[in-house]
Design a protein around this motif. Structure first.
Motif, PDB file in Angstrom:
ATOM      1  N   MET A   1      29.029  28.327  50.648  1.00 55.15           N
ATOM      2  CA  MET A   1      28.901  30.299  50.205  1.00 55.15           C
ATOM      3  C   MET A   1      27.523  30.311  48.979  1.00 55.15           C
ATOM      4  O   MET A   1      27.416  29.749  48.785  1.00 55.15           O
ATOM      5  CB  MET A   1      29.713  30.740  49.540  1.00 55.15           C
ATOM      6  CG  MET A   1      29.641  32.310  50.450  1.00 55.15           C
ATOM      7  SD  MET A   1      29.717  32.878  51.893  1.00 55.15           S
ATOM      8  CE  MET A   1      31.320  31.317  52.614  1.00 55.15           C
ATOM      9  N   ASN A   2      26.584  30.949  49.786  1.00 59.10           N
ATOM     10  CA  ASN A   2      25.131  31.103  49.082  1.00 59.10           C
ATOM     11  C   ASN A   2      25.046  32.903  49.389  1.00 59.10           C
ATOM     12  O   ASN A   2      25.608  33.596  49.806  1.00 59.10           O
ATOM     13  CB  ASN A   2      24.065  30.526  49.605  1.00 59.10           C
ATOM     14  CG  ASN A   2      24.283  30.578  51.157  1.00 59.10           C
ATOM     15  OD1 ASN A   2      24.010  31.612  51.482  1.00 59.10           O
ATOM     16  ND2 ASN A   2      23.606  29.124  51.948  1.00 59.10           N
ATOM     17  N   ILE A   3      23.919  33.421  49.021  1.00 60.75           N
ATOM     18  CA  ILE A   3      23.737  34.921  48.474  1.00 60.75           C
ATOM     19  C   ILE A   3      23.396  35.134  50.443  1.00 60.75           C
ATOM     20  O   ILE A   3      24.099  36.013  50.682  1.00 60.75           O
ATOM     21  CB  ILE A   3      22.958  34.855  47.469  1.00 60.75           C
ATOM     22  CG1 ILE A   3      23.371  34.796  45.954  1.00 60.75           C
ATOM     23  CG2 ILE A   3      22.131  36.739  47.912  1.00 60.75           C
ATOM     24  CD1 ILE A   3      22.106  35.473  44.716  1.00 60.75           C
ATOM     25  N   PRO A   4      22.372  34.573  50.637  1.00 59.53           N
ATOM     26  CA  PRO A   4      22.067  34.582  52.535  1.00 59.53           C
ATOM     27  C   PRO A   4      23.586  34.947  53.053  1.00 59.53           C
ATOM     28  O   PRO A   4      23.879  35.964  53.863  1.00 59.53           O
ATOM     29  CB  PRO A   4      21.260  33.408  52.504  1.00 59.53           C
ATOM     30  CG  PRO A   4      20.759  33.478  52.054  1.00 59.53           C
ATOM     31  CD  PRO A   4      21.755  33.435  50.439  1.00 59.53           C
ATOM     32  N   ASN A   5      24.864  33.923  52.755  1.00 58.24           N
ATOM     33  CA  ASN A   5      24.989  34.036  53.667  1.00 58.24           C
ATOM     34  C   ASN A   5      26.955  35.338  53.404  1.00 58.24           C
ATOM     35  O   ASN A   5      27.796  35.602  54.478  1.00 58.24           O
ATOM     36  CB  ASN A   5      26.499  32.492  53.887  1.00 58.24           C
ATOM     37  CG  ASN A   5      26.026  32.203  54.362  1.00 58.24           C
ATOM     38  OD1 ASN A   5      25.181  32.213  55.239  1.00 58.24           O
ATOM     39  ND2 ASN A   5      26.365  31.043  54.276  1.00 58.24           N
ATOM     40  N   ILE A   6      26.536  35.354  51.535  1.00 55.22           N
ATOM     41  CA  ILE A   6      28.721  36.407  51.447  1.00 55.22           C
ATOM     42  C   ILE A   6      26.585  37.866  51.711  1.00 55.22           C
ATOM     43  O   ILE A   6      27.932  38.811  52.472  1.00 55.22           O
ATOM     44  CB  ILE A   6      27.118  36.516  49.998  1.00 55.22           C
ATOM     45  CG1 ILE A   6      28.045  35.559  49.348  1.00 55.22           C
ATOM     46  CG2 ILE A   6      27.964  37.817  48.885  1.00 55.22           C
ATOM     47  CD1 ILE A   6      28.462  34.936  47.861  1.00 55.22           C
ATOM     48  N   LEU A   7      25.876  38.125  51.616  1.00 53.08           N
ATOM     49  CA  LEU A   7      24.901  39.215  52.415  1.00 53.08           C
ATOM     50  C   LEU A   7      25.627  39.203  53.968  1.00 53.08           C
ATOM     51  O   LEU A   7      26.085  40.519  54.780  1.00 53.08           O
ATOM     52  CB  LEU A   7      23.539  39.553  52.480  1.00 53.08           C
ATOM     53  CG  LEU A   7      23.322  39.843  50.775  1.00 53.08           C
ATOM     54  CD1 LEU A   7      21.594  39.607  50.422  1.00 53.08           C
ATOM     55  CD2 LEU A   7      23.381  41.080  50.467  1.00 53.08           C
ATOM     56  N   THR A   8      25.303  38.669  54.902  1.00 52.98           N
ATOM     57  CA  THR A   8      25.861  38.349  55.916  1.00 52.98           C
ATOM     58  C   THR A   8      27.302  38.799  56.247  1.00 52.98           C
ATOM     59  O   THR A   8      27.492  39.804  56.928  1.00 52.98           O
ATOM     60  CB  THR A   8      24.923  36.992  56.973  1.00 52.98           C
ATOM     61  OG1 THR A   8      24.211  36.455  56.982  1.00 52.98           O
ATOM     62  CG2 THR A   8      25.783  37.095  58.383  1.00 52.98           C
TER      63      THR A   8
END
Length: 187
Positions: A1-8
């Protein structure tokens, strides 16, 4: 899990928040729902930018990002169709939601053929997305019974988005036409 996926994922979580806030029995609910929609829209721009910039694109993100976008638009447009209860909102909303379903199916089918790049997102599609996001923001921010400049701007963007929706759908279908309707020539 990374920041772009967390934002999505945050964008998906914000969808029911938009609906709940919109229906709160307070005078500021419309503007607050529009604000939540705006924040969700910003996560759409930011997640893709960060994924490319930080080289953090993932299969999960590639799957979830367009799903989150389509859910956010479809739920918000459905909310507006209910609130406005008007032919003038319902027809463009039907066009926009219908196009999303058709193009999603077309992209999936073309991917099975190994030709997904022939129906990749176009420049017109990006302008269409900006117009529909603007339309939804302005219409969410304005109670249906009020005729305001913000509401008129929302209608303008909604109709611009509907026209661009038809145009971009035509482009995608034209690009895939040879695969949709192969000729029967057997030379």
């Amino acid at each position: 899990m990374n920041i772009p996926n967390i934002l999505t994922l945050l964008r998906v979580v914000l969808i029911p928040v938009i609906v709940v806030v919109y229906y709160l029995p307070v005078g500021w609910s419309y503007m607050a729902a529009a604000g939540v929609f705006f924040i969700a829209g910003c996560t759409d721009m930011l997640d893709g930018y960060l994924a490319r910039r930080w080289n953090q694109s993932t299969p999960f993100g590639a799957f979830l990002d367009p799903v989150a976008d389509k859910l956010m638009v479809a739920v918000s447009l459905t909310l507006l169709v209910h609130e406005y209860a008007s032919f003038w909102v319902t027809v463009p909303a039907m066009i926009i939601i219908g196009r999303e379903i058709v193009i999603s199916a077309l992209r999936e089918w073309m991917a099975e053929l190994g030709k997904r790049t022939s129906v990749a997102v176009s420049y017109i599609g990006k302008i269409k997305t900006a117009a529909q996001m603007g339309a939804i923001f302005f219409l969410l921010a304005t109670p249906a019974e009020l005729k305001t400049l913000m509401g008129l701007v929302g209608y303008g963007f909604l109709y611009l988005a509907a026209v661009l929706t038809i145009w971009s759908m035509w482009q995608y279908l034209a690009a895939a036409w040879g695969d949709l309707m192969p000729s029967d020539d057997h030379d």
